[in-house]
Each structure stands twice: as C-alpha cells, then as structure tokens.
Design a protein around this motif. Structure first.
Motif, short mmCIF file in Angstrom:
data_model
loop_
_atom_site.label_atom_id
_atom_site.label_comp_id
_atom_site.label_asym_id
_atom_site.label_seq_id
_atom_site.Cartn_x
_atom_site.Cartn_y
_atom_site.Cartn_z
N VAL A 1 -8.90 -3.20 2.88
CA VAL A 1 -8.04 -3.43 4.04
C VAL A 1 -7.05 -2.28 4.18
O VAL A 1 -6.81 -1.79 5.30
N SER A 2 -6.46 -1.85 3.07
CA SER A 2 -5.51 -0.73 3.11
C SER A 2 -6.19 0.53 3.64
O SER A 2 -5.62 1.27 4.44
N LYS A 3 -7.40 0.77 3.20
CA LYS A 3 -8.17 1.93 3.65
C LYS A 3 -8.39 1.87 5.15
O LYS A 3 -8.18 2.86 5.88
N ALA A 4 -8.82 0.71 5.65
CA ALA A 4 -9.08 0.56 7.08
C ALA A 4 -7.79 0.71 7.90
O ALA A 4 -7.80 1.32 8.97
N LEU A 5 -6.70 0.17 7.40
CA LEU A 5 -5.42 0.29 8.09
C LEU A 5 -4.97 1.74 8.17
O LEU A 5 -4.52 2.21 9.23
N TYR A 6 -5.09 2.45 7.07
CA TYR A 6 -4.67 3.86 7.07
C TYR A 6 -5.54 4.68 8.01
O TYR A 6 -5.03 5.54 8.74
N GLU A 7 -6.83 4.42 8.00
CA GLU A 7 -7.73 5.17 8.89
C GLU A 7 -7.45 4.86 10.35
O GLU A 7 -7.63 5.71 11.22
N ALA A 8 -6.98 3.65 10.63
CA ALA A 8 -6.71 3.25 12.01
C ALA A 8 -5.34 3.73 12.50
O ALA A 8 -5.19 4.13 13.66
N TYR A 9 -4.33 3.68 11.62
CA TYR A 9 -2.95 3.91 12.06
C TYR A 9 -2.24 5.06 11.37
O TYR A 9 -1.20 5.52 11.86
N GLY A 10 -2.74 5.53 10.24
CA GLY A 10 -2.06 6.61 9.53
C GLY A 10 -0.70 6.16 9.01
O GLY A 10 -0.51 5.00 8.64
N GLY A 11 0.26 7.09 8.98
CA GLY A 11 1.62 6.76 8.56
C GLY A 11 1.85 6.95 7.08
O GLY A 11 0.97 7.42 6.34
N ASP A 12 3.05 6.56 6.65
CA ASP A 12 3.44 6.74 5.24
C ASP A 12 2.64 5.83 4.31
O ASP A 12 2.31 4.70 4.67
N VAL A 13 2.39 6.34 3.13
CA VAL A 13 1.75 5.57 2.06
C VAL A 13 2.64 5.68 0.82
O VAL A 13 3.12 6.77 0.50
N VAL A 14 2.87 4.56 0.15
CA VAL A 14 3.74 4.56 -1.03
C VAL A 14 3.03 3.88 -2.19
O VAL A 14 2.04 3.16 -2.01
N PHE A 15 3.57 4.11 -3.38
CA PHE A 15 3.06 3.45 -4.58
C PHE A 15 3.75 2.10 -4.74
O PHE A 15 4.97 2.00 -4.68
N GLN A 16 2.95 1.06 -4.91
CA GLN A 16 3.45 -0.26 -5.30
C GLN A 16 2.63 -0.68 -6.51
O GLN A 16 1.46 -0.35 -6.63
N GLN A 17 3.26 -1.43 -7.40
CA GLN A 17 2.59 -1.75 -8.66
C GLN A 17 1.27 -2.47 -8.44
O GLN A 17 0.29 -2.22 -9.15
N ASP A 18 1.22 -3.37 -7.47
CA ASP A 18 -0.01 -4.12 -7.22
C ASP A 18 -0.97 -3.40 -6.30
O ASP A 18 -2.12 -3.80 -6.18
N ASN A 19 -0.50 -2.34 -5.65
CA ASN A 19 -1.35 -1.58 -4.74
C ASN A 19 -0.84 -0.14 -4.69
O ASN A 19 0.03 0.18 -3.89
N PRO A 20 -1.36 0.73 -5.56
CA PRO A 20 -0.86 2.10 -5.64
C PRO A 20 -0.99 2.92 -4.37
O PRO A 20 -0.38 3.98 -4.27
#
Length: 225
Positions: free
Chosen positions: A142-161
């Motif tokens: 889901v994160s991959k699809a969201l980034y491909e659709a909308y771009g924007g900032d990406v951050v490290f979170q412990q449960d989802n790097p």
C-alpha cells in the motif's frame, strides 16, 4: 503488528504538540462522519487502563488532557484505517504469495526465540507469524502504491521504514474533498490535520526512496554484506 500501528503513533506525537484548551463534550456528541457512519464521542473514549498507562508517560498532563489526547488518537486511527483500506480495496492491492512468504521468512528469524517458549503452541505461533507477514507485506505494498500515485515526503517509522507521509496527506485531503469523511468537532479537526500536515525534520532524500523491493529484503541484504 496491526494495521492500526502504521500511522497512529505519528498522529499521537503531533496531537501532544498541538494540544490546546478543550471544551467539555457530551458523551454521545457526534464528532465525525466516516463513510456515511457517524462517530460519537463515546466511541472514542479510552479505557481506564489506557489512561493510566499514558498518564505515566505524559506526566505533565492531567487525566482529562490524556483522555482528550487518546480520544483524538482513536479518531485518527479510525480515519486512517478506513481510508487506507478503501484505497487498497479500490486499487485491488493485495500482497502475492511470494511477498507474504518473504515477510514470513524474516518474521520467523525475528521471532526464533519463541520456538522454545512454552507459552506458545506451535500452531498458534505459526498463525501469529503468518498474520504478521500478511499485514507487513500489505502495508509495504500500500505504501508503494501511495508513493507511486502521490509522491511526497517519506520518513522512517519503526513499524514501516518507508512511510509515505506526504502521500498520506494528499490521500486524506482527497477523501475529505470527496466527502468521504468530515470532522465536526473543531478541536478534533485541528488535531487531526495538524498531525497529518506535520513537517518532519528527517526525511529521505528522493534518490534514496526505493520501493522496488520490500524494505525488509533490502535490510537483510545490507546486513549480509
């Protein structure tokens, strides 16, 4: 690991920062509407155990303030889970067997100590690992699809790097504009959008954002070098 763990702590941290003076609310007051379902204040109220646990951490907050924070967090979780689930459903996003097996393999390594733990039956442990693997694989996809659709900032979170916080913001704003959810209470509304629009000091450089492989596979490859 549950779906509710992907953004809620981000929301909670921002709500703590943005906490202001709150006004009393009736227990049955309608706070928001989410996919045509009303959410009342009473639905969002924390248990006494949760209040005690968080108050032991937030020692400068009163019980009333902690209850308010946890209620706001509960609303954030409801909106986040429902919107992400709807996005995944509409875009038919599901991990395939290979992705689930990949996640399962690394989870088994992380939880190898549980094999000799007499508190867990073997079949119970396998169900636990498989559920974690399915959740982790779907979260990444889901994160991959969201980034491909909308771009924007990406951050490290412990449960989802690789947490696409910029894409989350655009997705939530899109769903709000479509009327899929509305927050009536001004304090809850301000807290939610403050958390969603929070600026992060440490974001990935665009050149270092890579969803070509699941993050755990890249992590394991790096650790083997």
């Amino acid at each position: 690991m549950t779906r509710s763990d992907v953004i809620p702590m981000v929301l909670f941290a921002a709500i703590v920062v943005s906490l202001g003076i709150n006004t009393p609310q009736a227990a049955n007051e309608i706070i928001a509407r989410l996919f045509n379902k009303s959410i009342s204040n009473s639905e969002l109220q924390p248990t006494g155990a949760d209040v005690d646990r968080f108050q032991s951490i937030l020692t400068d907050k009163s019980e009333k303030e902690v209850r308010t924070l946890l209620a706001q967090r509960a609303l954030g979780i409801k909106i986040t889970e429902s919107v992400l689930a709807d996005f995944a459903n509409k875009n038919e996003i599901e991990p395939n067997d290979s992705e689930i097996q990949s996640a399962y393999s690394v989870i088994k390594l992380w939880t190898v100590d549980l094999d000799d733990n007499g508190n867990f039956e073997e079949d119970e442990l396998e169900r636990y690992r498989l559920a974690m693997a399915q959740g982790m694989a779907k979260s990444w996809k889901v994160s991959k699809a969201l980034y491909e659709a909308y771009g924007g900032d990406v951050v490290f979170q412990q449960d989802n790097p690789l947490t696409p916080v910029g894409a989350y913001q655009k997705l939530f704003e899109q769903y709000r504009e479509k009327g899929e959810f509305v927050i009536y209470d001004p304090v809850f509304k301000a807290a939610f959008w403050s958390s969603v629009r929070m600026k992060y000091a440490n974001t990935y450089d665009q050149d270092n954002i890579d969803f070509s492989l699941p993050w755990w596979e890249k992590s394991m490859t790096a650790s083997d070098k």
